[in-house]
Design an enzyme around this catalytic site. Sequence first.
Site, PDB file in Angstrom:
ATOM      1  N   ASN A 211      -7.005  -4.578   5.634  1.00  0.00           N
ATOM      2  CA  ASN A 211      -7.500  -3.803   6.776  1.00  0.00           C
ATOM      3  C   ASN A 211      -8.125  -4.680   7.853  1.00  0.00           C
ATOM      4  O   ASN A 211      -9.089  -4.286   8.520  1.00  0.00           O
ATOM      5  CB  ASN A 211      -8.492  -2.728   6.312  1.00  0.00           C
ATOM      6  CG  ASN A 211      -7.784  -1.417   5.982  1.00  0.00           C
ATOM      7  OD1 ASN A 211      -7.001  -0.912   6.778  1.00  0.00           O
ATOM      8  ND2 ASN A 211      -8.038  -0.886   4.796  1.00  0.00           N
TER       9      ASN A 211
ATOM     10  N   ASN B  11       0.881  -1.165   0.000  1.00  0.00           N
ATOM     11  CA  ASN B  11       0.000   0.000   0.000  1.00  0.00           C
ATOM     12  C   ASN B  11       0.922   1.219   0.000  1.00  0.00           C
ATOM     13  O   ASN B  11       1.555   1.532   1.021  1.00  0.00           O
ATOM     14  CB  ASN B  11      -0.912  -0.004   1.234  1.00  0.00           C
ATOM     15  CG  ASN B  11      -1.838   1.193   1.268  1.00  0.00           C
ATOM     16  OD1 ASN B  11      -1.459   2.307   0.914  1.00  0.00           O
ATOM     17  ND2 ASN B  11      -3.066   0.982   1.718  1.00  0.00           N
TER      18      ASN B  11
ATOM     19  N   ASP C  88       3.001   4.372   5.228  1.00  0.00           N
ATOM     20  CA  ASP C  88       2.714   3.858   6.564  1.00  0.00           C
ATOM     21  C   ASP C  88       2.626   2.330   6.563  1.00  0.00           C
ATOM     22  O   ASP C  88       2.508   1.720   7.623  1.00  0.00           O
ATOM     23  CB  ASP C  88       1.436   4.479   7.143  1.00  0.00           C
ATOM     24  CG  ASP C  88       0.239   4.412   6.206  1.00  0.00           C
ATOM     25  OD1 ASP C  88       0.407   4.028   5.028  1.00  0.00           O
ATOM     26  OD2 ASP C  88      -0.868   4.760   6.645  1.00  0.00           O
TER      27      ASP C  88
ATOM     28  N   ASP D  90      -3.949  -4.825   0.904  1.00  0.00           N
ATOM     29  CA  ASP D  90      -4.320  -4.277   2.203  1.00  0.00           C
ATOM     30  C   ASP D  90      -5.746  -4.718   2.521  1.00  0.00           C
ATOM     31  O   ASP D  90      -6.712  -4.193   1.976  1.00  0.00           O
ATOM     32  CB  ASP D  90      -4.210  -2.750   2.151  1.00  0.00           C
ATOM     33  CG  ASP D  90      -4.582  -2.082   3.457  1.00  0.00           C
ATOM     34  OD1 ASP D  90      -4.941  -2.795   4.424  1.00  0.00           O
ATOM     35  OD2 ASP D  90      -4.512  -0.842   3.521  1.00  0.00           O
TER      36      ASP D  90
ATOM     37  N   ASN E 206       0.272   4.390  -0.340  1.00  0.00           N
ATOM     38  CA  ASN E 206      -0.217   5.634   0.264  1.00  0.00           C
ATOM     39  C   ASN E 206       0.132   6.830  -0.632  1.00  0.00           C
ATOM     40  O   ASN E 206       0.597   7.863  -0.164  1.00  0.00           O
ATOM     41  CB  ASN E 206       0.368   5.808   1.669  1.00  0.00           C
ATOM     42  CG  ASN E 206      -0.472   6.718   2.545  1.00  0.00           C
ATOM     43  OD1 ASN E 206      -1.536   7.176   2.129  1.00  0.00           O
ATOM     44  ND2 ASN E 206      -0.001   6.995   3.743  1.00  0.00           N
TER      45      ASN E 206
ATOM     46  N   GLU F  46      -3.823   1.960  -2.938  1.00  0.00           N
ATOM     47  CA  GLU F  46      -3.882   3.403  -2.644  1.00  0.00           C
ATOM     48  C   GLU F  46      -2.914   4.175  -3.526  1.00  0.00           C
ATOM     49  O   GLU F  46      -2.096   4.953  -3.049  1.00  0.00           O
ATOM     50  CB  GLU F  46      -3.623   3.678  -1.160  1.00  0.00           C
ATOM     51  CG  GLU F  46      -4.853   3.469  -0.292  1.00  0.00           C
ATOM     52  CD  GLU F  46      -4.780   4.233   1.015  1.00  0.00           C
ATOM     53  OE1 GLU F  46      -5.315   5.355   1.073  1.00  0.00           O
ATOM     54  OE2 GLU F  46      -4.190   3.711   1.984  1.00  0.00           O
TER      55      GLU F  46
END
Length: 279
Positions: A169, A14, A269, A167, A16, A42
Amino acid sequence: MRQNARVLRIASLNVNGIRAAVRRGFDDWLSDRDPDIVGLQEMRCPVDQLPVLAGYHLSYHPGELAGRNGVAVLTRRPPIAVRHGFGNRRFDAEGRYLEVDCEPADGHPGLTIGSLYLPKGDRPTDGPAAEAKHRRKLSFMASLRGYLTRARKRAQSEGREFVIMGDFNIAHTALDLRNWRSNRKNSGFLPDERDWFASILGPRTLHDVVRRLHGEEPGPYSWWTWRGQAFDQNTGWRIDYQLATPELASTATTGGTDREPSYQARMSDHSQVVVDYNL
């Protein structure tokens, strides 16, 4: 750089924001680790502003939400088929799932590869808006579960292995986050989320490849908040996965996260999840 051409290296990250990740060294990591396939989440980038990633073909589903989401798959050769979404009109426009088919090459098997960015959700006890966000996440998950069965069987019928990465989550078990006791009522570690994750795994369906390699040890974590000392103290979550069909998973020899040496060196992150499959 790898010496064994039979090793298939698959990575997921990911980013970001792909443009921010490139500024922070993504190109250098890509060159150094030399993966064959990379799933990205993302991306947050218009198609006409995508950076050039030398040596790779980029398949991209940007979605229709400006500046949000977007998933991609990097492959050495152009895939033979690309599918945007998983057949759910409600979610496919958001740029959360991309799937590509790759033909056998260089001793590697044919593969179907999914790159996933699953919605975050929220703690349902925090009011109507949070409850609605949680229910929306559950709706996404229920629809995706049915699709994964169809996708895996389609790949098998066409002679390909299947791997979905990205990801999710969700931290599946207490081994997958540092402070699991204090997060039992928080989104990402709720019982219904964890039950769903368990339901998509099975001896004949999909294997959690990194957990298979690391056994009953905590981590390796893949996400740490930017705030405070979480990264330095390794107070993380393992929410990024590679889930593979049994035959492919059985060939995995090494796998984990490319956790950066310092907070300042972070590209995102999240950290990259990298697995070597010795074929």
